[in-house]
Design an enzyme around this catalytic site. Structure first.
Site, PDB file in Angstrom:
ATOM      1  N   GLU A 159      -7.331   1.076 -10.749  1.00  0.00           N
ATOM      2  CA  GLU A 159      -8.143   1.527  -9.607  1.00  0.00           C
ATOM      3  C   GLU A 159      -7.333   2.560  -8.829  1.00  0.00           C
ATOM      4  O   GLU A 159      -6.117   2.617  -8.943  1.00  0.00           O
ATOM      5  CB  GLU A 159      -8.565   0.347  -8.732  1.00  0.00           C
ATOM      6  CG  GLU A 159      -7.441  -0.595  -8.308  1.00  0.00           C
ATOM      7  CD  GLU A 159      -6.516  -0.042  -7.276  1.00  0.00           C
ATOM      8  OE1 GLU A 159      -6.997   0.773  -6.475  1.00  0.00           O
ATOM      9  OE2 GLU A 159      -5.320  -0.395  -7.267  1.00  0.00           O
ATOM     10  N   PHE A 160      -8.044   3.345  -8.033  1.00  0.00           N
ATOM     11  CA  PHE A 160      -7.367   4.440  -7.329  1.00  0.00           C
ATOM     12  C   PHE A 160      -7.665   4.396  -5.843  1.00  0.00           C
ATOM     13  O   PHE A 160      -7.677   5.417  -5.165  1.00  0.00           O
ATOM     14  CB  PHE A 160      -7.810   5.778  -7.929  1.00  0.00           C
ATOM     15  CG  PHE A 160      -7.607   5.835  -9.412  1.00  0.00           C
ATOM     16  CD1 PHE A 160      -6.356   6.108  -9.941  1.00  0.00           C
ATOM     17  CD2 PHE A 160      -8.652   5.553 -10.283  1.00  0.00           C
ATOM     18  CE1 PHE A 160      -6.152   6.133 -11.313  1.00  0.00           C
ATOM     19  CE2 PHE A 160      -8.454   5.571 -11.656  1.00  0.00           C
ATOM     20  CZ  PHE A 160      -7.208   5.861 -12.175  1.00  0.00           C
ATOM     21  N   GLU A 216      -5.963   3.000   0.979  1.00  0.00           N
ATOM     22  CA  GLU A 216      -6.166   2.157   2.153  1.00  0.00           C
ATOM     23  C   GLU A 216      -6.910   2.977   3.195  1.00  0.00           C
ATOM     24  O   GLU A 216      -6.682   4.181   3.320  1.00  0.00           O
ATOM     25  CB  GLU A 216      -4.818   1.669   2.686  1.00  0.00           C
ATOM     26  CG  GLU A 216      -4.181   0.682   1.730  1.00  0.00           C
ATOM     27  CD  GLU A 216      -2.864   0.127   2.227  1.00  0.00           C
ATOM     28  OE1 GLU A 216      -2.649   0.063   3.449  1.00  0.00           O
ATOM     29  OE2 GLU A 216      -2.046  -0.238   1.380  1.00  0.00           O
ATOM     30  N   LYS A 223      -2.505   5.859 -13.712  1.00  0.00           N
ATOM     31  CA  LYS A 223      -2.274   5.459 -12.326  1.00  0.00           C
ATOM     32  C   LYS A 223      -0.937   5.983 -11.793  1.00  0.00           C
ATOM     33  O   LYS A 223      -0.876   6.594 -10.725  1.00  0.00           O
ATOM     34  CB  LYS A 223      -2.335   3.924 -12.242  1.00  0.00           C
ATOM     35  CG  LYS A 223      -2.032   3.342 -10.880  1.00  0.00           C
ATOM     36  CD  LYS A 223      -3.064   3.738  -9.844  1.00  0.00           C
ATOM     37  CE  LYS A 223      -2.673   3.306  -8.466  1.00  0.00           C
ATOM     38  NZ  LYS A 223      -3.358   2.156  -7.970  1.00  0.00           N
ATOM     39  N   ASN A 264      -0.270   8.929  -8.886  1.00  0.00           N
ATOM     40  CA  ASN A 264       0.525   8.701  -7.676  1.00  0.00           C
ATOM     41  C   ASN A 264       1.785   9.572  -7.658  1.00  0.00           C
ATOM     42  O   ASN A 264       2.213  10.036  -6.596  1.00  0.00           O
ATOM     43  CB  ASN A 264       0.873   7.224  -7.530  1.00  0.00           C
ATOM     44  CG  ASN A 264      -0.299   6.443  -6.923  1.00  0.00           C
ATOM     45  OD1 ASN A 264      -1.288   7.033  -6.481  1.00  0.00           O
ATOM     46  ND2 ASN A 264      -0.207   5.132  -6.904  1.00  0.00           N
ATOM     47  N   ALA A 315       2.789  18.334   5.739  1.00  0.00           N
ATOM     48  CA  ALA A 315       4.226  18.099   5.889  1.00  0.00           C
ATOM     49  C   ALA A 315       4.457  17.207   7.100  1.00  0.00           C
ATOM     50  O   ALA A 315       3.640  17.153   8.015  1.00  0.00           O
ATOM     51  CB  ALA A 315       4.955  19.425   6.070  1.00  0.00           C
ATOM     52  N   GLY A 345       4.813   6.932   2.571  1.00  0.00           N
ATOM     53  CA  GLY A 345       5.268   5.547   2.529  1.00  0.00           C
ATOM     54  C   GLY A 345       4.150   4.700   1.972  1.00  0.00           C
ATOM     55  O   GLY A 345       3.300   5.189   1.238  1.00  0.00           O
ATOM     56  N   CYS A 389       2.334   1.830  -2.315  1.00  0.00           N
ATOM     57  CA  CYS A 389       2.122   2.383  -3.664  1.00  0.00           C
ATOM     58  C   CYS A 389       3.049   3.549  -4.008  1.00  0.00           C
ATOM     59  O   CYS A 389       3.876   3.424  -4.904  1.00  0.00           O
ATOM     60  CB  CYS A 389       0.676   2.826  -3.821  1.00  0.00           C
ATOM     61  SG  CYS A 389      -0.454   1.434  -3.891  1.00  0.00           S
ATOM     62  N   LYS A 449       0.361   4.894   7.612  1.00  0.00           N
ATOM     63  CA  LYS A 449      -0.639   5.938   7.853  1.00  0.00           C
ATOM     64  C   LYS A 449      -1.684   5.343   8.783  1.00  0.00           C
ATOM     65  O   LYS A 449      -1.695   4.124   8.986  1.00  0.00           O
ATOM     66  CB  LYS A 449      -1.245   6.443   6.538  1.00  0.00           C
ATOM     67  CG  LYS A 449      -2.116   5.429   5.790  1.00  0.00           C
ATOM     68  CD  LYS A 449      -2.766   6.101   4.590  1.00  0.00           C
ATOM     69  CE  LYS A 449      -3.874   5.237   4.027  1.00  0.00           C
ATOM     70  NZ  LYS A 449      -4.537   5.824   2.876  1.00  0.00           N
TER      71      LYS A 449
HETATM   72  C1  UDX Z   1      -2.226   5.895  -2.564  1.00  0.00           C
HETATM   73  C2  UDX Z   1      -3.132   6.784  -3.441  1.00  0.00           C
HETATM   74  O1  UDX Z   1      -3.650   7.864  -2.652  1.00  0.00           O
HETATM   75  C3  UDX Z   1      -4.257   5.973  -4.053  1.00  0.00           C
HETATM   76  O2  UDX Z   1      -5.050   6.780  -4.915  1.00  0.00           O
HETATM   77  C4  UDX Z   1      -3.650   4.809  -4.837  1.00  0.00           C
HETATM   78  O3  UDX Z   1      -4.666   3.999  -5.397  1.00  0.00           O
HETATM   79  C5  UDX Z   1      -2.758   3.973  -3.927  1.00  0.00           C
HETATM   80  O4  UDX Z   1      -1.751   4.802  -3.335  1.00  0.00           O
HETATM   81  P1  UDX Z   1      -2.411   4.894  -0.083  1.00  0.00           P
HETATM   82  O5  UDX Z   1      -1.133   4.146  -0.351  1.00  0.00           O
HETATM   83  O6  UDX Z   1      -3.528   4.197   0.606  1.00  0.00           O
HETATM   84  O7  UDX Z   1      -3.028   5.443  -1.460  1.00  0.00           O
HETATM   85  O8  UDX Z   1      -1.980   6.151   0.804  1.00  0.00           O
HETATM   86  P2  UDX Z   1      -2.215   7.729   0.767  1.00  0.00           P
HETATM   87  O9  UDX Z   1      -3.416   8.093   1.522  1.00  0.00           O
HETATM   88  O10 UDX Z   1      -2.067   8.272  -0.604  1.00  0.00           O
HETATM   89  O11 UDX Z   1      -0.954   8.189   1.646  1.00  0.00           O
HETATM   90  C6  UDX Z   1       0.360   7.862   1.207  1.00  0.00           C
HETATM   91  C7  UDX Z   1       1.391   8.361   2.173  1.00  0.00           C
HETATM   92  O12 UDX Z   1       1.485   9.768   2.108  1.00  0.00           O
HETATM   93  C8  UDX Z   1       1.129   8.024   3.650  1.00  0.00           C
HETATM   94  O13 UDX Z   1       2.340   7.596   4.230  1.00  0.00           O
HETATM   95  C9  UDX Z   1       0.668   9.335   4.237  1.00  0.00           C
HETATM   96  O14 UDX Z   1       0.963   9.456   5.593  1.00  0.00           O
HETATM   97  C10 UDX Z   1       1.471  10.323   3.409  1.00  0.00           C
HETATM   98  N1  UDX Z   1       0.864  11.662   3.322  1.00  0.00           N
HETATM   99  C11 UDX Z   1      -0.366  11.841   2.788  1.00  0.00           C
HETATM  100  C12 UDX Z   1       1.607  12.772   3.761  1.00  0.00           C
HETATM  101  O15 UDX Z   1       2.745  12.637   4.227  1.00  0.00           O
HETATM  102  N2  UDX Z   1       1.042  14.008   3.660  1.00  0.00           N
HETATM  103  C13 UDX Z   1      -0.199  14.215   3.142  1.00  0.00           C
HETATM  104  O16 UDX Z   1      -0.634  15.378   3.070  1.00  0.00           O
HETATM  105  C14 UDX Z   1      -0.930  13.081   2.693  1.00  0.00           C
END
Ligand code: UDX
Length: 429
Positions: free
Chosen positions: A135-136, A139, A196, A200, A244, A249, A252, A315
């Site tokens: 799954e993708f 959160e 997956k 990521n 940026a 974090g 995942c 986030k």
């Molecule tokens: C991620 C993947 O997006 C998702 O497809 C997978 O199934 C699980 O892992 P998630 O952990 O919910 O999802 O967070 P995501 O929205 O990807 O953000 C990850 C981190 O990257 C956050 O800390 C966010 O603040 C940071 N981020 C995101 C950035 O620093 N810059 C960005 O442009 C986007």
């Protein structure tokens, strides 16, 4: 799955969570989930239990347990996946309605795991077959990503007949999404497992790429947000995931890139993923940079300086603190003697329980009161929409560190603040 019309039993070993869920209450914050839970628990289509005997008559067993990073190592902890397989093997009645029972693996696992599980199933002599079905979901968008996914991936066994049955069962399960023309990618086990971690890793790389550009902007007086905007207009690059700031974090991205590197090492192809080490290093360097900026803002020593930290989750729109860059930065500031006041709309209570050493006031105003530096580390809209003029009189020294580049530098500078962005200065352009 219950919302899509299936009869679902959720099995977990955590009694507290199961009890909450059985009352239709979500044990974490996720938009839209409480309504969905309430509706489907009330309809009787969705049940939660700690009793494994209740999974006996299921046609499909989804494994969605965690695969966290091993303590002190890069690899993933597979204990929970192994236990889930053992539980299914012990309790599943197979076949069901004349067909084999299907295990659909959803957990993010090191490539090669599915093959091992399939062997285990075969050796058991039970009519249970395996598909890998990652799954993708993100959160904050988990409900939407689950009900209307942007793609579905089946990893099927090499044996054609077994693969055909697995596909037939999955097609029935995903009938709604497939009828809506959701792209379906059918592949073998290793491909599905790799999809997956590859996805990521790509996302993590994109974020670290733009953070590396932020370092260049800091060294040259450039503005990384304009840079991202400009390169993002090229649709081969795209605008998304070019934010940026203090870096990625969560539960995942960080652990997935590390487990991927560890697995590549075991497979003898570690060189293929050496770049991910750099991705990780750039990401962690953002945290050092944020701490250094705070030090710069107070003119050197952080001891006794009051820092207001706005946002502590990894986030916004989640209460998840796993590998949160904001929490890491706050902890480092605290270790350097700063006096912290942390606020967060979702994780304040959890933070108070887990980190009684940190000060977590009730209101933003209390946090800002007398602050020497204000840091926005998680871009909750409660904080990004603060009016710089209104809050100015609350602080001691108007230093604002925009850890996610979400504020308007001019607006803050014009209101009298010293604005510190991440790869971004206040320029007339
Ligand atoms: C991620 C993947 O997006 C998702 O497809 C997978 O199934 C699980 O892992 P998630 O952990 O919910 O999802 O967070 P995501 O929205 O990807 O953000 C990850 C981190 O990257 C956050 O800390 C966010 O603040 C940071 N981020 C995101 C950035 O620093 N810059 C960005 O442009 C986007």
């Amino acid at each position: 799955m219950a919302e899509l019309g299936h009869e679902v039993v959720g099995l977990d070993v955590d009694e507290k969570k199961v009890n909450l869920l059985a009352q239709g209450k979500a044990p974490f914050i996720e938009a839209g989930l409480p309504e969905l839970l309430e509706r489907n628990v009330a309809s009787g289509r969705l049940k939660f239990t700690t009793d494994p005997s209740l999974i006996a008559d299921a046609q499909i067993h989804f494994i969605g347990v965690g695969t966290p990073q091993l303590q002190g190592r890069l690899g993933a902890d597979m204990t929970y996946v192994d236990q889930a397989v053992a539980t299914i093997l012990e309790h599943a009645d197979a076949p069901q309605d004349g067909r084999p029972v299907l295990i659909a693996g959803k957990s993010t696992v090191p490539v090669g795991t599915a093959e091992g599980i399939a062997k285990r199933l075969q050796e058991s002599g039970k009519e249970i077959i395996l598909a890998w079905n990652p799954e993708f979901l993100r959160e904050g968008y988990a409900v939407q990503d689950t009900l209307t996914p942007d793609r579905i991936v089946y990893g099927l066994p090499e044996d054609q007949e077994t693969g055909r049955i697995a596909r037939e069962i999955l097609d029935e399960c995903y009938a709604t999404a497939l009828a809506a023309d959701t792209p379906l990618v059918v592949a073998n086990y290793p491909t599905a497992e790799l999809v997956k971690v590859a996805a990521n890793s790509f996302l993590a790389t994109k974020i670290s790429f733009i953070n590396a550009m932020a370092e260049l902007c800091d060294a040259t007086g450039g503005d990384v947000t304009r840079l991202a905007e400009a390169i993002g207009h090229d649709d081969r690059i795209g605008k998304k995931f070019l934010g940026a700031g203090i870096g990625f974090g969560g539960g995942c991205l960080p652990k997935d890139i590390r487990a991927f590197m560890a697995r590549a090492g075991e497979l003898g192809v570690d060189q293929a993923l050496t770049f991910l080490r750099e991705v990780d290093t750039i990401n962690l360097r953002r945290r050092d940079h944020a701490v250094n900026l705070a030090e710069e803002a107070v003119g050197g020593r952080l001891v006794g300086k009051k820092i207001a930290v706005l946002g502590i989750t990894f986030k916004p729109d989640t209460d998840d603190l796993r590998d949160s860059p904001a929490l890491d930065i706050a902890s480092r500031l605290w270790a350097r003697g700063a006096e912290l006041a942390i606020v967060d709309p979702a994780a304040a209570e959890t933070l108070r329980e887990r980190r009684p050493d940190l000060t977590v006031p009730e209101t933003v105003e209390e946090a800002l009161d007398g602050a020497d530096v204000v840091m926005i580390l998680t871009p909750w809209k409660e904080y990004t929409q603060l009016d710089p003029k209104v809050i100015l009189p609350l602080v001691d020294t108007p230093n604002i560190i925009d850890g996610r580049n979400v504020l308007d530098p001019h607006e803050w500078a014009d209101a009298g603040w010293n604005y510190y962005g991440m790869g971004r200065t206040v320029s007339v352009w």
